[in-house]
Design a protein around this motif. Sequence first.
Motif, PDB file in Angstrom:
ATOM      1  N   LEU A   1      51.678  57.691  39.867  1.00  0.00           N
ATOM      2  CA  LEU A   1      51.188  56.424  39.321  1.00  0.00           C
ATOM      3  C   LEU A   1      52.086  55.254  39.686  1.00  0.00           C
ATOM      4  CD1 LEU A   1      49.918  57.544  35.801  1.00  0.00           C
ATOM      5  CD2 LEU A   1      48.541  56.666  37.685  1.00  0.00           C
ATOM      6  N   LEU A   2      53.373  55.513  39.922  1.00  0.00           N
ATOM      7  CA  LEU A   2      54.267  54.434  40.329  1.00  0.00           C
ATOM      8  C   LEU A   2      53.833  53.816  41.658  1.00  0.00           C
ATOM      9  CD1 LEU A   2      57.879  55.701  39.503  1.00  0.00           C
ATOM     10  CD2 LEU A   2      56.546  53.962  38.308  1.00  0.00           C
ATOM     11  N   PHE A   3      53.158  54.607  42.477  1.00  0.00           N
ATOM     12  CA  PHE A   3      52.767  54.132  43.804  1.00  0.00           C
ATOM     13  C   PHE A   3      51.492  53.293  43.771  1.00  0.00           C
ATOM     14  CE2 PHE A   3      55.684  57.477  44.846  1.00  0.00           C
ATOM     15  CZ  PHE A   3      56.266  57.074  46.034  1.00  0.00           C
ATOM     16  N   THR A   4      50.867  53.144  42.603  1.00  0.00           N
ATOM     17  CA  THR A   4      49.665  52.318  42.524  1.00  0.00           C
ATOM     18  C   THR A   4      49.993  50.851  42.280  1.00  0.00           C
ATOM     19  OG1 THR A   4      49.363  52.670  40.145  1.00  0.00           O
ATOM     20  CG2 THR A   4      48.329  54.254  41.641  1.00  0.00           C
ATOM     21  N   GLY A   5      51.240  50.539  42.115  1.00  0.00           N
ATOM     22  CA  GLY A   5      51.647  49.134  41.923  1.00  0.00           C
ATOM     23  C   GLY A   5      53.045  48.936  42.451  1.00  0.00           C
ATOM     24  N   GLY A   6      53.396  47.685  42.703  1.00  0.00           N
ATOM     25  CA  GLY A   6      54.734  47.389  43.193  1.00  0.00           C
ATOM     26  C   GLY A   6      54.867  47.598  44.685  1.00  0.00           C
ATOM     27  N   PRO A   7      56.106  47.898  45.157  1.00  0.00           N
ATOM     28  CA  PRO A   7      56.362  48.024  46.596  1.00  0.00           C
ATOM     29  C   PRO A   7      55.566  49.160  47.218  1.00  0.00           C
ATOM     30  CG  PRO A   7      58.413  47.912  45.341  1.00  0.00           C
ATOM     31  CD  PRO A   7      57.317  48.120  44.356  1.00  0.00           C
ATOM     32  N   ARG A   8      55.287  49.020  48.508  1.00  0.00           N
ATOM     33  CA  ARG A   8      54.555  50.078  49.204  1.00  0.00           C
ATOM     34  C   ARG A   8      55.404  51.345  49.305  1.00  0.00           C
ATOM     35  NH1 ARG A   8      52.503  50.148  55.544  1.00  0.00           N
ATOM     36  NH2 ARG A   8      51.324  52.093  55.401  1.00  0.00           N
ATOM     37  N   TYR A   9      56.719  51.144  49.553  1.00  0.00           N
ATOM     38  CA  TYR A   9      57.632  52.282  49.688  1.00  0.00           C
ATOM     39  C   TYR A   9      58.532  52.376  48.455  1.00  0.00           C
ATOM     40  CZ  TYR A   9      56.340  52.552  54.633  1.00  0.00           C
ATOM     41  OH  TYR A   9      55.649  52.689  55.815  1.00  0.00           O
ATOM     42  N   LEU A  10      58.711  53.593  47.973  1.00  0.00           N
ATOM     43  CA  LEU A  10      59.606  53.843  46.850  1.00  0.00           C
ATOM     44  C   LEU A  10      60.576  54.956  47.218  1.00  0.00           C
ATOM     45  CD1 LEU A  10      57.080  53.809  43.847  1.00  0.00           C
ATOM     46  CD2 LEU A  10      58.759  52.045  44.413  1.00  0.00           C
ATOM     47  N   GLY A  11      61.829  54.793  46.782  1.00  0.00           N
ATOM     48  CA  GLY A  11      62.842  55.797  47.071  1.00  0.00           C
ATOM     49  C   GLY A  11      63.191  56.625  45.849  1.00  0.00           C
TER      50      GLY A  11
ATOM     51  N   LEU B   1      52.136  56.355  49.772  1.00  0.00           N
ATOM     52  CA  LEU B   1      50.988  57.216  49.526  1.00  0.00           C
ATOM     53  C   LEU B   1      50.519  57.854  50.827  1.00  0.00           C
ATOM     54  CD1 LEU B   1      48.860  55.099  47.013  1.00  0.00           C
ATOM     55  CD2 LEU B   1      50.142  57.186  46.529  1.00  0.00           C
ATOM     56  N   GLY B   2      50.167  59.122  50.753  1.00  0.00           N
ATOM     57  CA  GLY B   2      49.727  59.856  51.928  1.00  0.00           C
ATOM     58  C   GLY B   2      48.217  59.921  52.043  1.00  0.00           C
ATOM     59  N   PRO B   3      47.712  60.545  53.109  1.00  0.00           N
ATOM     60  CA  PRO B   3      46.260  60.599  53.354  1.00  0.00           C
ATOM     61  C   PRO B   3      45.480  61.322  52.269  1.00  0.00           C
ATOM     62  CG  PRO B   3      47.473  62.021  54.881  1.00  0.00           C
ATOM     63  CD  PRO B   3      48.476  61.174  54.205  1.00  0.00           C
ATOM     64  N   ALA B   4      46.074  62.337  51.650  1.00  0.00           N
ATOM     65  CA  ALA B   4      45.360  63.057  50.595  1.00  0.00           C
ATOM     66  C   ALA B   4      45.158  62.164  49.371  1.00  0.00           C
ATOM     67  CB  ALA B   4      46.119  64.327  50.199  1.00  0.00           C
ATOM     68  N   ALA B   5      46.161  61.338  49.046  1.00  0.00           N
ATOM     69  CA  ALA B   5      46.034  60.419  47.910  1.00  0.00           C
ATOM     70  C   ALA B   5      44.992  59.353  48.199  1.00  0.00           C
ATOM     71  CB  ALA B   5      47.380  59.773  47.605  1.00  0.00           C
ATOM     72  N   VAL B   6      44.979  58.854  49.436  1.00  0.00           N
ATOM     73  CA  VAL B   6      43.986  57.849  49.822  1.00  0.00           C
ATOM     74  C   VAL B   6      42.583  58.422  49.727  1.00  0.00           C
ATOM     75  CG1 VAL B   6      43.154  56.408  51.717  1.00  0.00           C
ATOM     76  CG2 VAL B   6      45.613  56.623  51.298  1.00  0.00           C
ATOM     77  N   ALA B   7      42.416  59.652  50.211  1.00  0.00           N
ATOM     78  CA  ALA B   7      41.103  60.300  50.150  1.00  0.00           C
ATOM     79  C   ALA B   7      40.671  60.531  48.703  1.00  0.00           C
ATOM     80  CB  ALA B   7      41.142  61.628  50.901  1.00  0.00           C
ATOM     81  N   LEU B   8      41.630  60.906  47.863  1.00  0.00           N
ATOM     82  CA  LEU B   8      41.324  61.129  46.447  1.00  0.00           C
ATOM     83  C   LEU B   8      40.883  59.828  45.780  1.00  0.00           C
ATOM     84  CD1 LEU B   8      41.443  63.356  44.250  1.00  0.00           C
ATOM     85  CD2 LEU B   8      43.743  62.560  43.712  1.00  0.00           C
ATOM     86  N   GLY B   9      41.581  58.737  46.089  1.00  0.00           N
ATOM     87  CA  GLY B   9      41.211  57.451  45.523  1.00  0.00           C
ATOM     88  C   GLY B   9      39.839  56.991  45.979  1.00  0.00           C
ATOM     89  N   ALA B  10      39.542  57.179  47.263  1.00  0.00           N
ATOM     90  CA  ALA B  10      38.233  56.799  47.788  1.00  0.00           C
ATOM     91  C   ALA B  10      37.126  57.611  47.134  1.00  0.00           C
ATOM     92  CB  ALA B  10      38.207  56.981  49.304  1.00  0.00           C
ATOM     93  N   SER B  11      37.395  58.900  46.922  1.00  0.00           N
ATOM     94  CA  SER B  11      36.402  59.762  46.272  1.00  0.00           C
ATOM     95  C   SER B  11      36.148  59.318  44.841  1.00  0.00           C
ATOM     96  CB  SER B  11      36.889  61.212  46.294  1.00  0.00           C
ATOM     97  OG  SER B  11      35.980  62.060  45.627  1.00  0.00           O
ATOM     98  N   ALA B  12      37.214  58.936  44.133  1.00  0.00           N
ATOM     99  CA  ALA B  12      37.059  58.479  42.753  1.00  0.00           C
ATOM    100  C   ALA B  12      36.233  57.203  42.692  1.00  0.00           C
ATOM    101  CB  ALA B  12      38.443  58.254  42.127  1.00  0.00           C
ATOM    102  N   LEU B  13      36.476  56.278  43.625  1.00  0.00           N
ATOM    103  CA  LEU B  13      35.709  55.041  43.646  1.00  0.00           C
ATOM    104  C   LEU B  13      34.228  55.308  43.894  1.00  0.00           C
ATOM    105  CD1 LEU B  13      37.936  52.462  45.558  1.00  0.00           C
ATOM    106  CD2 LEU B  13      37.280  52.437  43.159  1.00  0.00           C
TER     107      LEU B  13
END
Length: 275
Positions: free
Chosen positions: A31-41, A80-92
């Motif tokens: 969930l941290l990757f849905t807001g803020g900087p694109r890259y997180l360490g 975020l990786g391709p699986a997360a992107v695909a999951l988000g697109a599916s949810a939408l």
Amino acid sequence: MSTHSTVGRKPAAPAESSGTEAAARVADVLLLFTGGPRYLGVSSISRELGLAKAVVHRILQSLVSREMLATDPGVSGYRLGPAAVALGASALRRFDARTVATPVLRRLRDETGETTTLSGLVGDERVYLDQFESPREIKMTVDIGRRFPLHAGSSGKVILAFLPADRQEALLARELPALTEKTITTPDDLRAVLAETARDGVAVSLGERQPGAGSVAAPLFGPDGEVHGSISVCGPQYRFTPDVVARYRDLVRAAAEEIRHDWAWLRESGGAEGR
């Protein structure tokens, strides 16, 4: 000892609890990757969630192995990786309200000449799910998928105003950070605004979430009668004069009611499952 006895089942509780906690940590990291900087360490995630770096590292490596997260050469951190992107697109695609809201928000955009948006309630925050941009040269656009607190801006306030009283109070008891100098951060002041919003069915923001931005929003109720999100008209604040805001109040309120009606019909007809 029989594994089917009452005594044999009791020791499993700590493991179940531990498994639930581990799953929650993984979800919190994502969930941290849905807001803020694109890259997180590792360090920033560790500070944000209060987790040990070793724990964060293990979670990140597990998510990378499943392509939920990814790394890029020469860049420090994870994205975020391709699986997360695909999951988000599916949810939408499966979000019924987005299906029925699309033609209504396009028409609302054409009627007002301003950008129109759809937000969804996600946990204790909201996320922009869609937008239809203004054709004007000077306009407002939003970040799809980014999380925002409910107390700042019309789209968030109008959701907060229609949440159950106990949940609303729990959110008001938390810190209410100022996103701009006009953000309402005092619980009592916010309660008064939310009460007025609940009576009127519309919220207005003039620079509360983003400096120089104006917006008018209405709640989006699902077939279950609960608030699931909001729709808004937004643009440069200087164009949101009192007369314009009064007009947008009626338009946004009517648009939200149309979406609610169509969403209920879609559910009743079984159309959502066939999409």
